[in-house]
Design a protein around this motif. Sequence first.
Motif, PDB file in Angstrom:
ATOM      1  N   ALA A  76     -28.031  63.840 -16.077  1.00 38.34           N
ATOM      2  CA  ALA A  76     -29.299  63.260 -16.527  1.00 38.34           C
ATOM      3  C   ALA A  76     -29.587  61.950 -15.815  1.00 38.34           C
ATOM      4  O   ALA A  76     -30.736  61.521 -15.717  1.00 38.34           O
ATOM      5  CB  ALA A  76     -29.259  63.039 -18.039  1.00 38.34           C
ATOM      6  N   HIS A  77     -28.556  61.326 -15.273  1.00 37.93           N
ATOM      7  CA  HIS A  77     -28.730  60.112 -14.473  1.00 37.93           C
ATOM      8  C   HIS A  77     -28.721  60.431 -12.981  1.00 37.93           C
ATOM      9  O   HIS A  77     -29.623  60.030 -12.239  1.00 37.93           O
ATOM     10  CB  HIS A  77     -27.623  59.103 -14.784  1.00 37.93           C
ATOM     11  CG  HIS A  77     -27.644  58.580 -16.188  1.00 37.93           C
ATOM     12  ND1 HIS A  77     -28.592  57.680 -16.630  1.00 37.93           N
ATOM     13  CD2 HIS A  77     -26.849  58.842 -17.243  1.00 37.93           C
ATOM     14  CE1 HIS A  77     -28.366  57.385 -17.900  1.00 37.93           C
ATOM     15  NE2 HIS A  77     -27.316  58.094 -18.302  1.00 37.93           N
ATOM     16  N   ARG A  82     -36.006  59.342 -12.063  1.00 41.00           N
ATOM     17  CA  ARG A  82     -36.554  58.187 -12.780  1.00 41.00           C
ATOM     18  C   ARG A  82     -36.068  56.852 -12.228  1.00 41.00           C
ATOM     19  O   ARG A  82     -36.633  55.810 -12.551  1.00 41.00           O
ATOM     20  CB  ARG A  82     -36.225  58.274 -14.269  1.00 41.00           C
ATOM     21  CG  ARG A  82     -34.762  58.268 -14.607  1.00 41.00           C
ATOM     22  CD  ARG A  82     -34.553  58.300 -16.107  1.00 41.00           C
ATOM     23  NE  ARG A  82     -33.191  58.667 -16.455  1.00 41.00           N
ATOM     24  CZ  ARG A  82     -32.628  58.343 -17.605  1.00 41.00           C
ATOM     25  NH1 ARG A  82     -33.308  57.652 -18.490  1.00 41.00           N
ATOM     26  NH2 ARG A  82     -31.400  58.703 -17.871  1.00 41.00           N
ATOM     27  N   TYR A  83     -35.007  56.873 -11.394  1.00 41.85           N
ATOM     28  CA  TYR A  83     -34.516  55.637 -10.798  1.00 41.85           C
ATOM     29  C   TYR A  83     -35.092  55.488  -9.385  1.00 41.85           C
ATOM     30  O   TYR A  83     -34.914  56.372  -8.540  1.00 41.85           O
ATOM     31  CB  TYR A  83     -32.990  55.632 -10.715  1.00 41.85           C
ATOM     32  CG  TYR A  83     -32.303  55.660 -12.062  1.00 41.85           C
ATOM     33  CD1 TYR A  83     -32.069  54.487 -12.770  1.00 41.85           C
ATOM     34  CD2 TYR A  83     -31.883  56.870 -12.620  1.00 41.85           C
ATOM     35  CE1 TYR A  83     -31.434  54.514 -14.002  1.00 41.85           C
ATOM     36  CE2 TYR A  83     -31.247  56.899 -13.857  1.00 41.85           C
ATOM     37  CZ  TYR A  83     -31.021  55.715 -14.540  1.00 41.85           C
ATOM     38  OH  TYR A  83     -30.402  55.753 -15.765  1.00 41.85           O
ATOM     39  N   ALA A  84     -35.763  54.371  -9.137  1.00 45.07           N
ATOM     40  CA  ALA A  84     -36.298  54.128  -7.795  1.00 45.07           C
ATOM     41  C   ALA A  84     -35.164  53.952  -6.798  1.00 45.07           C
ATOM     42  O   ALA A  84     -35.273  54.358  -5.637  1.00 45.07           O
ATOM     43  CB  ALA A  84     -37.196  52.885  -7.807  1.00 45.07           C
ATOM     44  N   ASP A  85     -34.076  53.360  -7.251  1.00 39.89           N
ATOM     45  CA  ASP A  85     -32.905  53.143  -6.396  1.00 39.89           C
ATOM     46  C   ASP A  85     -31.800  54.108  -6.814  1.00 39.89           C
ATOM     47  O   ASP A  85     -31.303  54.038  -7.951  1.00 39.89           O
ATOM     48  CB  ASP A  85     -32.431  51.696  -6.527  1.00 39.89           C
ATOM     49  CG  ASP A  85     -31.248  51.372  -5.613  1.00 39.89           C
ATOM     50  OD1 ASP A  85     -30.718  52.301  -4.975  1.00 39.89           O
ATOM     51  OD2 ASP A  85     -30.863  50.190  -5.570  1.00 39.89           O
ATOM     52  N   PRO A  86     -31.361  55.009  -5.937  1.00 38.80           N
ATOM     53  CA  PRO A  86     -30.288  55.947  -6.280  1.00 38.80           C
ATOM     54  C   PRO A  86     -28.987  55.252  -6.675  1.00 38.80           C
ATOM     55  O   PRO A  86     -28.191  55.823  -7.425  1.00 38.80           O
ATOM     56  CB  PRO A  86     -30.108  56.753  -4.991  1.00 38.80           C
ATOM     57  CG  PRO A  86     -31.422  56.649  -4.294  1.00 38.80           C
ATOM     58  CD  PRO A  86     -31.917  55.272  -4.595  1.00 38.80           C
ATOM     59  N   LEU A  87     -28.773  54.037  -6.189  1.00 33.73           N
ATOM     60  CA  LEU A  87     -27.566  53.307  -6.583  1.00 33.73           C
ATOM     61  C   LEU A  87     -27.608  52.944  -8.069  1.00 33.73           C
ATOM     62  O   LEU A  87     -26.567  52.897  -8.731  1.00 33.73           O
ATOM     63  CB  LEU A  87     -27.409  52.037  -5.735  1.00 33.73           C
ATOM     64  CG  LEU A  87     -27.228  52.260  -4.227  1.00 33.73           C
ATOM     65  CD1 LEU A  87     -27.020  50.925  -3.521  1.00 33.73           C
ATOM     66  CD2 LEU A  87     -26.069  53.209  -3.938  1.00 33.73           C
ATOM     67  N   GLU A  91     -24.781  53.922 -10.864  1.00 34.46           N
ATOM     68  CA  GLU A  91     -24.227  52.927 -11.789  1.00 34.46           C
ATOM     69  C   GLU A  91     -24.452  53.346 -13.239  1.00 34.46           C
ATOM     70  O   GLU A  91     -23.564  53.222 -14.084  1.00 34.46           O
ATOM     71  CB  GLU A  91     -24.855  51.556 -11.524  1.00 34.46           C
ATOM     72  CG  GLU A  91     -24.231  50.436 -12.355  1.00 34.46           C
ATOM     73  CD  GLU A  91     -24.606  49.049 -11.876  1.00 34.46           C
ATOM     74  OE1 GLU A  91     -24.344  48.078 -12.613  1.00 34.46           O
ATOM     75  OE2 GLU A  91     -25.144  48.926 -10.752  1.00 34.46           O
ATOM     76  N   ALA A  92     -25.632  53.867 -13.547  1.00 37.27           N
ATOM     77  CA  ALA A  92     -25.928  54.320 -14.904  1.00 37.27           C
ATOM     78  C   ALA A  92     -25.026  55.491 -15.294  1.00 37.27           C
ATOM     79  O   ALA A  92     -24.558  55.576 -16.439  1.00 37.27           O
ATOM     80  CB  ALA A  92     -27.396  54.717 -15.009  1.00 37.27           C
ATOM     81  N   ALA A  93     -24.788  56.409 -14.357  1.00 40.25           N
ATOM     82  CA  ALA A  93     -23.932  57.567 -14.638  1.00 40.25           C
ATOM     83  C   ALA A  93     -22.497  57.128 -14.921  1.00 40.25           C
ATOM     84  O   ALA A  93     -21.846  57.645 -15.839  1.00 40.25           O
ATOM     85  CB  ALA A  93     -23.971  58.544 -13.472  1.00 40.25           C
ATOM     86  N   ALA A 194     -18.610  45.417 -16.177  1.00 38.90           N
ATOM     87  CA  ALA A 194     -18.597  44.416 -15.113  1.00 38.90           C
ATOM     88  C   ALA A 194     -17.880  44.951 -13.871  1.00 38.90           C
ATOM     89  O   ALA A 194     -18.291  44.675 -12.732  1.00 38.90           O
ATOM     90  CB  ALA A 194     -17.925  43.136 -15.595  1.00 38.90           C
ATOM     91  N   MET A 195     -16.824  45.740 -14.086  1.00 39.22           N
ATOM     92  CA  MET A 195     -16.092  46.328 -12.959  1.00 39.22           C
ATOM     93  C   MET A 195     -16.987  47.307 -12.200  1.00 39.22           C
ATOM     94  O   MET A 195     -16.976  47.351 -10.965  1.00 39.22           O
ATOM     95  CB  MET A 195     -14.834  47.039 -13.469  1.00 39.22           C
ATOM     96  CG  MET A 195     -13.782  46.100 -14.026  1.00 39.22           C
ATOM     97  SD  MET A 195     -12.459  46.981 -14.893  1.00 39.22           S
ATOM     98  CE  MET A 195     -11.664  47.820 -13.522  1.00 39.22           C
ATOM     99  N   ILE A 196     -17.748  48.115 -12.935  1.00 37.12           N
ATOM    100  CA  ILE A 196     -18.664  49.065 -12.302  1.00 37.12           C
ATOM    101  C   ILE A 196     -19.743  48.323 -11.537  1.00 37.12           C
ATOM    102  O   ILE A 196     -20.080  48.684 -10.387  1.00 37.12           O
ATOM    103  CB  ILE A 196     -19.283  50.003 -13.360  1.00 37.12           C
ATOM    104  CG1 ILE A 196     -18.209  50.938 -13.925  1.00 37.12           C
ATOM    105  CG2 ILE A 196     -20.431  50.818 -12.758  1.00 37.12           C
ATOM    106  CD1 ILE A 196     -18.665  51.754 -15.113  1.00 37.12           C
ATOM    107  N   ALA A 197     -20.289  47.268 -12.127  1.00 35.67           N
ATOM    108  CA  ALA A 197     -21.327  46.490 -11.455  1.00 35.67           C
ATOM    109  C   ALA A 197     -20.796  45.877 -10.165  1.00 35.67           C
ATOM    110  O   ALA A 197     -21.477  45.877  -9.130  1.00 35.67           O
ATOM    111  CB  ALA A 197     -21.843  45.397 -12.389  1.00 35.67           C
ATOM    112  N   ALA A 198     -19.560  45.361 -10.203  1.00 38.81           N
ATOM    113  CA  ALA A 198     -18.954  44.769  -9.007  1.00 38.81           C
ATOM    114  C   ALA A 198     -18.717  45.840  -7.939  1.00 38.81           C
ATOM    115  O   ALA A 198     -18.955  45.616  -6.745  1.00 38.81           O
ATOM    116  CB  ALA A 198     -17.642  44.088  -9.377  1.00 38.81           C
TER     117      ALA A 198
END
Length: 208
Positions: A76-77, A82-87, A91-93, A194-198
């Motif tokens: 679904a992610h 729905r995300y303009a940026d595939p990155l 990250e959402a997934a 935070a780890m995923i975001a980094a």
Amino acid sequence: MARKTKAEALLTRQQIIDAAREVFHKHGVARSSLEQVASTAGLTRGAVYWHFKDKAELFRAMREDVFEPMDQRLDAHLLTSRYADPLDAIEAALNELFVSLDECPVMRQILEIMVLRCEYADEFADVQPEMERPGQEFLERLETAYKKASVTRTLRSELDPFAVALDTWAFVGGLLHILLARNFDKEITSQVRAMIAAHMSLRRHSGA
């Protein structure tokens, strides 16, 4: 004895799957038997064999009972527009995966069985390729998303989509093993987002 209705049969099947999860987790798959599963479910051995021909088939059903819905949640992610940026989709997934595991003891229990309490030998030798298939498919979906990010130029230009997909795949697998080994210690789970975001920030184009 009256023939069971379809609804009753499905309920019994779920009882068996739930019991198998408890038995496999407690004893390990190799040291578990269908007789133990039947006893835990409060059913006869014959009832278990009516639904599942052997322990390997029951193991597969146990996995699919949880991971098919999980795959749908990740897709679904990853597979949405729905995300303009595939990155952002990736990250959402990843966040969806770890939030779901943190909130769902049943899913964690099954992962522990698959990763820590199962030997893929003898009757389970043919099961291992099936267990690896969802991970391989996840890798392929990651690569597709990274390719889209390359086209939209949100992925750093010097990065190869397959290489970064493989790196993210390894990151997820390594983090899962750590969390399972530490029983999803809150000290670690509180840092996962935070780890995923980094992790994702290392892939983003400086102008993204």
